[in-house]
Design a protein around this motif. Structure first.
Motif, short mmCIF file in Angstrom:
data_model
loop_
_atom_site.label_atom_id
_atom_site.label_comp_id
_atom_site.label_asym_id
_atom_site.label_seq_id
_atom_site.Cartn_x
_atom_site.Cartn_y
_atom_site.Cartn_z
N THR A 162 0.66 -1.03 -0.11
CA THR A 162 0.01 0.31 0.05
C THR A 162 0.89 1.55 -0.12
OG1 THR A 162 -1.88 -1.12 1.51
CG2 THR A 162 -1.75 1.02 1.18
N LEU A 163 0.81 2.79 -0.82
CA LEU A 163 1.67 3.95 -1.11
C LEU A 163 1.10 4.75 0.58
CD1 LEU A 163 1.45 4.15 -4.63
CD2 LEU A 163 3.01 3.99 -3.57
N PRO A 164 2.36 5.03 0.57
CA PRO A 164 2.46 6.23 2.38
C PRO A 164 0.78 7.02 2.10
CG PRO A 164 4.40 5.23 1.02
CD PRO A 164 3.39 5.16 0.27
N GLY A 165 0.11 6.45 3.59
CA GLY A 165 -0.98 7.77 3.43
C GLY A 165 -2.16 7.43 2.14
N ALA A 166 -2.10 6.32 1.90
CA ALA A 166 -3.45 6.00 0.78
C ALA A 166 -4.71 5.67 1.95
CB ALA A 166 -3.05 4.42 0.57
N VAL A 167 -4.79 4.35 2.99
CA VAL A 167 -5.46 4.69 3.97
C VAL A 167 -6.37 5.95 4.48
CG1 VAL A 167 -6.72 3.40 5.34
CG2 VAL A 167 -5.56 1.64 4.71
N ASP A 168 -5.50 6.35 5.05
CA ASP A 168 -5.83 7.96 5.19
C ASP A 168 -6.11 8.60 4.88
OD1 ASP A 168 -5.16 7.21 8.60
OD2 ASP A 168 -2.89 8.42 8.29
N ALA A 169 -6.10 9.05 3.34
CA ALA A 169 -5.98 10.39 2.61
C ALA A 169 -7.88 8.97 2.10
CB ALA A 169 -5.48 9.98 1.73
N VAL A 170 -8.43 8.14 1.62
CA VAL A 170 -9.60 8.04 1.41
C VAL A 170 -10.42 8.35 2.49
CG1 VAL A 170 -10.47 5.53 0.96
CG2 VAL A 170 -8.62 6.47 -0.01
N GLU A 171 -10.31 7.73 3.90
CA GLU A 171 -10.44 7.67 4.95
C GLU A 171 -11.11 9.25 5.41
OE1 GLU A 171 -8.89 6.01 7.71
OE2 GLU A 171 -9.94 4.05 7.45
N ARG A 172 -10.28 10.04 5.18
CA ARG A 172 -10.03 11.97 5.15
C ARG A 172 -10.98 12.71 4.34
NH1 ARG A 172 -4.73 12.75 5.65
NH2 ARG A 172 -4.38 12.80 2.93
N LEU A 173 -11.04 12.15 1.98
CA LEU A 173 -12.04 12.60 1.85
C LEU A 173 -13.04 11.57 1.93
CD1 LEU A 173 -8.83 13.07 -1.49
CD2 LEU A 173 -9.75 14.78 -0.16
N ALA A 174 -13.65 10.71 2.11
CA ALA A 174 -14.68 9.95 2.41
C ALA A 174 -15.64 10.60 3.38
CB ALA A 174 -14.51 8.29 2.85
N GLY A 175 -14.71 11.39 4.51
CA GLY A 175 -15.50 12.08 5.24
C GLY A 175 -15.99 13.88 5.03
N ARG A 176 -15.99 13.68 3.44
CA ARG A 176 -16.08 15.33 3.41
C ARG A 176 -17.07 14.66 1.80
NH1 ARG A 176 -17.76 18.47 0.83
NH2 ARG A 176 -17.53 20.91 0.77
#
Length: 223
Positions: free
Chosen positions: A91-105
């Motif tokens: 998994t690329l760095p920050g991938a899971v966090d980026a999805v979760e961050r943007l999914a909140g918006r």
């Protein structure tokens, strides 16, 4: 008070954006050619980036000369990829966090050149499947990237105008595809397969990693 953003959805690519699997695809395809005793032509790796399954398997069967017809080549390749994913899914760095961050918006979509079987495997493995309201494999549209078909289909499924969506891409053909669909494109170039200059010119902005893809960055693309 800042001007409201016009962005209504975010669409991710998968290989090379969420997962570091572009190199794995290349290794598996080269391995099949080596098994069959055929040389790997210059430019073959780059040519297949973004192609749909029917397109790259036909290319491997006819241009490279891997044994079997296109469906057989696709089957061999996908089976090898699934086995590799089962062993280790990079998994690329920050991938899971980026999805979760943007999914909140925003509602999220995914437009991938991977076959449906591998898309579903990856999202389930990462625990991200519930964040994506629409996922499209280029197997499921008429043409693969750089055609806009995959991105246009995701926008249709999400019920948004592509011009009000942001795409996150790493490859030249992916950037061309999303831009042709009318989306604003965030480029996250992959070190192993750097995008062409003309593809980068189609993007709205370029970042070094997914950690830089914040809600604020995406919102500002719609102002």
């Amino acid at each position: 008070m800042s001007e409201p953003s016009s962005i209504e959805a975010v669409v991710f690519d998968m290989d090379g954006v969420l997962t570091d699997t572009e190199t794995m695809w290349d290794e598996v395809r080269r391995g099949l050619a080596a098994e069959d005793g055929v040389p790997w032509p210059d430019g073959a790796t780059e040519a297949m980036l973004g192609m749909s399954t029917p397109e790259w398997s036909e290319y491997m069967a006819t241009t490279i000369g891997v044994d079997g017809d296109a469906p057989a080549v696709a089957d061999r390749t996908i089976n090898h990829m699934a086995a590799r994913y089962h062993e280790h899914l990079p998994t690329l760095p920050g991938a899971v966090d980026a999805v979760e961050r943007l999914a909140g918006r925003w509602p999220l979509g995914l437009a991938s050149s991977s076959p449906r079987r591998l898309i579903d495997t990856v999202l389930a493995e990462l625990g991200l499947d519930h964040h994506f309201r629409a996922t499209v494999s280029t197997e499921e549209v008429e043409r693969g990237k750089p055609s806009p078909d995959g991105y246009a289909k995701v926008a249709e499924l999400l019920g948004v105008d592509p011009r009000r969506a942001v795409a996150i891409e790493d490859s030249s053909n992916g950037m061309r595809s999303a831009a042709a669909a009318g989306m604003r494109v965030i480029a996250v170039p992959h070190e192993a397969f750097p995008p062409d200059a003309d593809a980068l010119e189609l993007t709205a902005t370029q970042v070094g990693s997914l950690d830089e893809v914040t809600v604020e960055l995406v919102e500002n693309l719609g102002r």
